[in-house]
Design a protein around this motif. Structure first.
Motif, PDB file in Angstrom:
ATOM      1  N   LYS B  97      34.208 -11.284 -37.228  1.00 30.46           N
ATOM      2  CA  LYS B  97      35.533 -11.675 -37.708  1.00 30.46           C
ATOM      3  C   LYS B  97      36.386 -10.467 -38.059  1.00 30.46           C
ATOM      4  CE  LYS B  97      34.948 -16.452 -38.995  1.00 30.46           C
ATOM      5  NZ  LYS B  97      35.083 -17.516 -40.009  1.00 30.46           N
ATOM      6  N   GLU B  98      35.755  -9.498 -38.695  1.00 31.94           N
ATOM      7  CA  GLU B  98      36.509  -8.303 -39.067  1.00 31.94           C
ATOM      8  C   GLU B  98      36.981  -7.569 -37.815  1.00 31.94           C
ATOM      9  OE1 GLU B  98      34.347  -5.394 -41.201  1.00 31.94           O
ATOM     10  OE2 GLU B  98      36.138  -4.339 -41.901  1.00 31.94           O
ATOM     11  N   VAL B  99      36.079  -7.452 -36.872  1.00 28.39           N
ATOM     12  CA  VAL B  99      36.431  -6.779 -35.619  1.00 28.39           C
ATOM     13  C   VAL B  99      37.622  -7.465 -34.959  1.00 28.39           C
ATOM     14  CG1 VAL B  99      35.639  -6.206 -33.292  1.00 28.39           C
ATOM     15  CG2 VAL B  99      34.077  -5.983 -35.225  1.00 28.39           C
ATOM     16  N   ILE B 100      37.515  -8.763 -34.855  1.00 25.24           N
ATOM     17  CA  ILE B 100      38.584  -9.534 -34.224  1.00 25.24           C
ATOM     18  C   ILE B 100      39.895  -9.383 -34.996  1.00 25.24           C
ATOM     19  CG2 ILE B 100      39.381 -11.871 -33.736  1.00 25.24           C
ATOM     20  CD1 ILE B 100      36.432 -12.578 -33.129  1.00 25.24           C
ATOM     21  N   ALA B 101      39.797  -9.469 -36.298  1.00 26.59           N
ATOM     22  CA  ALA B 101      41.000  -9.363 -37.122  1.00 26.59           C
ATOM     23  C   ALA B 101      41.680  -8.014 -36.926  1.00 26.59           C
ATOM     24  CB  ALA B 101      40.653  -9.569 -38.591  1.00 26.59           C
ATOM     25  N   VAL B 102      40.893  -6.964 -37.026  1.00 32.06           N
ATOM     26  CA  VAL B 102      41.456  -5.622 -36.922  1.00 32.06           C
ATOM     27  C   VAL B 102      42.037  -5.363 -35.536  1.00 32.06           C
ATOM     28  CG1 VAL B 102      40.866  -3.178 -36.888  1.00 32.06           C
ATOM     29  CG2 VAL B 102      40.010  -4.628 -38.715  1.00 32.06           C
ATOM     30  N   LEU B 103      41.292  -5.772 -34.553  1.00 32.09           N
ATOM     31  CA  LEU B 103      41.736  -5.534 -33.187  1.00 32.09           C
ATOM     32  C   LEU B 103      42.978  -6.373 -32.873  1.00 32.09           C
ATOM     33  CD1 LEU B 103      40.474  -3.584 -31.255  1.00 32.09           C
ATOM     34  CD2 LEU B 103      39.418  -5.498 -30.052  1.00 32.09           C
ATOM     35  N   GLY B 104      42.944  -7.620 -33.289  1.00 31.56           N
ATOM     36  CA  GLY B 104      44.075  -8.500 -33.046  1.00 31.56           C
ATOM     37  C   GLY B 104      45.308  -7.972 -33.738  1.00 31.56           C
ATOM     38  N   ASN B 105      45.116  -7.524 -34.946  1.00 37.25           N
ATOM     39  CA  ASN B 105      46.211  -6.980 -35.705  1.00 37.25           C
ATOM     40  C   ASN B 105      46.828  -5.774 -35.025  1.00 37.25           C
ATOM     41  OD1 ASN B 105      47.636  -5.910 -38.209  1.00 37.25           O
ATOM     42  ND2 ASN B 105      46.603  -7.777 -38.915  1.00 37.25           N
ATOM     43  N   TRP B 106      45.962  -4.920 -34.556  1.00 38.19           N
ATOM     44  CA  TRP B 106      46.444  -3.727 -33.868  1.00 38.19           C
ATOM     45  C   TRP B 106      47.213  -4.121 -32.609  1.00 38.19           C
ATOM     46  CZ3 TRP B 106      46.502  -1.029 -29.390  1.00 38.19           C
ATOM     47  CH2 TRP B 106      46.924   0.304 -29.478  1.00 38.19           C
ATOM     48  N   GLY B 107      46.658  -5.042 -31.872  1.00 33.84           N
ATOM     49  CA  GLY B 107      47.298  -5.485 -30.641  1.00 33.84           C
ATOM     50  C   GLY B 107      48.685  -6.062 -30.906  1.00 33.84           C
ATOM     51  N   LEU B 108      48.762  -6.831 -31.961  1.00 33.58           N
ATOM     52  CA  LEU B 108      50.028  -7.448 -32.334  1.00 33.58           C
ATOM     53  C   LEU B 108      51.077  -6.386 -32.648  1.00 33.58           C
ATOM     54  CD1 LEU B 108      51.172 -10.256 -32.779  1.00 33.58           C
ATOM     55  CD2 LEU B 108      50.580 -10.059 -35.198  1.00 33.58           C
ATOM     56  N   LYS B 109      50.672  -5.444 -33.493  1.00 30.44           N
ATOM     57  CA  LYS B 109      51.608  -4.383 -33.879  1.00 30.44           C
ATOM     58  C   LYS B 109      51.999  -3.536 -32.682  1.00 30.44           C
ATOM     59  CE  LYS B 109      50.546  -3.909 -38.763  1.00 30.44           C
ATOM     60  NZ  LYS B 109      49.552  -3.286 -39.650  1.00 30.44           N
ATOM     61  N   HIS B 110      50.996  -3.305 -31.840  1.00 33.20           N
ATOM     62  CA  HIS B 110      51.279  -2.467 -30.685  1.00 33.20           C
ATOM     63  C   HIS B 110      52.308  -3.143 -29.774  1.00 33.20           C
ATOM     64  CE1 HIS B 110      50.676   0.694 -27.787  1.00 33.20           C
ATOM     65  NE2 HIS B 110      50.538  -0.218 -26.837  1.00 33.20           N
ATOM     66  N   LYS B 111      52.138  -4.423 -29.592  1.00 31.54           N
ATOM     67  CA  LYS B 111      53.085  -5.133 -28.729  1.00 31.54           C
ATOM     68  C   LYS B 111      54.491  -5.033 -29.291  1.00 31.54           C
ATOM     69  CE  LYS B 111      53.313  -9.277 -26.112  1.00 31.54           C
ATOM     70  NZ  LYS B 111      52.386 -10.375 -25.865  1.00 31.54           N
ATOM     71  N   LYS B 112      54.591  -5.251 -30.591  1.00 30.44           N
ATOM     72  CA  LYS B 112      55.901  -5.128 -31.225  1.00 30.44           C
ATOM     73  C   LYS B 112      56.472  -3.735 -30.995  1.00 30.44           C
ATOM     74  CE  LYS B 112      55.457  -8.563 -34.891  1.00 30.44           C
ATOM     75  NZ  LYS B 112      54.935  -8.726 -36.252  1.00 30.44           N
ATOM     76  N   ARG B 113      55.621  -2.757 -31.168  1.00 27.86           N
ATOM     77  CA  ARG B 113      56.057  -1.379 -31.016  1.00 27.86           C
ATOM     78  C   ARG B 113      56.568  -1.116 -29.609  1.00 27.86           C
ATOM     79  NH1 ARG B 113      54.641   4.090 -32.609  1.00 27.86           N
ATOM     80  NH2 ARG B 113      54.571   5.335 -30.719  1.00 27.86           N
ATOM     81  N   ILE B 114      55.837  -1.632 -28.643  1.00 27.31           N
ATOM     82  CA  ILE B 114      56.214  -1.409 -27.248  1.00 27.31           C
ATOM     83  C   ILE B 114      57.485  -2.171 -26.879  1.00 27.31           C
ATOM     84  CG2 ILE B 114      55.515  -1.838 -24.865  1.00 27.31           C
ATOM     85  CD1 ILE B 114      54.104   0.483 -26.124  1.00 27.31           C
ATOM     86  N   THR B 115      57.517  -3.426 -27.257  1.00 25.03           N
ATOM     87  CA  THR B 115      58.674  -4.240 -26.878  1.00 25.03           C
ATOM     88  C   THR B 115      59.887  -3.883 -27.710  1.00 25.03           C
ATOM     89  OG1 THR B 115      57.987  -5.985 -28.393  1.00 25.03           O
ATOM     90  CG2 THR B 115      57.239  -6.165 -26.131  1.00 25.03           C
ATOM     91  N   GLY B 116      59.662  -3.783 -29.039  1.00 24.33           N
ATOM     92  CA  GLY B 116      60.767  -3.425 -29.911  1.00 24.33           C
ATOM     93  C   GLY B 116      61.268  -2.036 -29.596  1.00 24.33           C
ATOM     94  N   LYS B 117      60.346  -1.117 -29.473  1.00 29.43           N
ATOM     95  CA  LYS B 117      60.658   0.269 -29.122  1.00 29.43           C
ATOM     96  C   LYS B 117      61.717   0.881 -30.011  1.00 29.43           C
ATOM     97  CE  LYS B 117      58.784   3.204 -26.500  1.00 29.43           C
ATOM     98  NZ  LYS B 117      57.510   3.682 -27.060  1.00 29.43           N
ATOM     99  N   ILE B 118      61.412   0.924 -31.303  1.00 29.00           N
ATOM    100  CA  ILE B 118      62.280   1.663 -32.211  1.00 29.00           C
ATOM    101  C   ILE B 118      62.060   3.143 -31.911  1.00 29.00           C
ATOM    102  CG2 ILE B 118      62.907   2.057 -34.628  1.00 29.00           C
ATOM    103  CD1 ILE B 118      60.407  -0.570 -34.199  1.00 29.00           C
ATOM    104  N   SER B 119      63.122   3.866 -31.850  1.00 24.85           N
ATOM    105  CA  SER B 119      62.997   5.290 -31.552  1.00 24.85           C
ATOM    106  C   SER B 119      62.045   5.943 -32.539  1.00 24.85           C
ATOM    107  CB  SER B 119      64.356   5.967 -31.643  1.00 24.85           C
ATOM    108  OG  SER B 119      64.857   5.837 -32.961  1.00 24.85           O
ATOM    109  N   GLN B 120      60.863   6.254 -32.075  1.00 26.55           N
ATOM    110  CA  GLN B 120      59.918   6.879 -33.000  1.00 26.55           C
ATOM    111  C   GLN B 120      60.097   8.394 -32.987  1.00 26.55           C
ATOM    112  OE1 GLN B 120      58.926   5.666 -30.061  1.00 26.55           O
ATOM    113  NE2 GLN B 120      57.173   6.789 -29.259  1.00 26.55           N
TER     114      GLN B 120
END
Lengths: 122, 122
Positions: B97-120
């Motif tokens: 569960k922890e693995v899934i949670a952490v990985l899912g969370n990362w994936g979610l944030k990453h998608k936002k980062r990629i799609t949103g693409k705030i100038s980092q």
DNA sequence: CCGTATCCCTTAGGATACTG
DNA sequence: CAGTATCCTAAGGGATACGG
């Protein structure tokens, strides 16, 4: 059963998220490269030596993929005599530390479980 | 630099551990199946419907692999009329569960980062 | 040292069809 | 429903060799 919908949605969300993560981090090498990177290996051949079994061709293509995803930055230092190239983990790569830790931890425990093989209660 | 050895060892340990984890959980489907499983989908066709895109052949072989690793248990209920087969997550699967949670969370944030693409900032 | 180019092989996994 | 059998493609990845 009206909670079904909620559950379905939750499941689908989880599914999609880890799918995204797997897309970026999946495969045999990407996470290993990131580990080597954050450990402090930055040069191409250094990385190749640290990550046992990876070929130059694969390392090269994986590094590109990781750079595209903003996890590392390729830095050329043209001021040295024999041009030095460094692959540096970005700030963003920090977010992977938790992933690596959790996954590594799980792997470690799993190995113990498999090798130790204490009779588990069903 | 005498800390080098320590670092090398640490890196090698991390490397080996996530390697183990990837060996068991890697690939396109295993984690997704586990998600569906812990979400409450237990029957073969139910799983196939929940996990979009997976074929019966692949689902079948992945289920076997996961059972071998103690993450699920195949249960045949012979007392029903048209024999019911259920795939149930084991206690051990809880550790994912922890693995899934952490990985899912990362994936979610990453998608936002990629799609949103705030100038980092670099 | 830092890669790219080629070539080739193995494996994951998709499609379809079929059985108990 | 719960799978297995077959077949096939695509992608991942290894080996070697070579160029900047």
């Amino acid at each position: 059963m009206e909670k079904t919908d909620t559950r379905q949605v939750e499941c689908a969300t989880h599914l999609a998220s880890v799918e995204d993560a797997i897309y970026v981090l999946g495969g045999k090498w990407k996470l290993r490269i990131m580990i080597a990177l954050v450990t402090g290996y930055h040069r191409f051949n250094e990385l190749q030596r640290a990550i046992e079994g990876i070929s130059a061709r694969v390392l090269s293509s994986e590094l590109k993929s990781l750079e595209l995803n903003g996890l590392l930055k390729r830095v050329v230092k043209a001021d040295q005599t024999p041009v030095v190239v460094e692959y540096l983990p970005t700030e963003y790569a920090e977010t992977l530390k938790e992933v690596i830790a959790v996954l590594g931890n799980w792997g470690l425990k799993h190995k113990k479980r498999i090798t130790g093989k204490i009779s588990q209660p069903a």
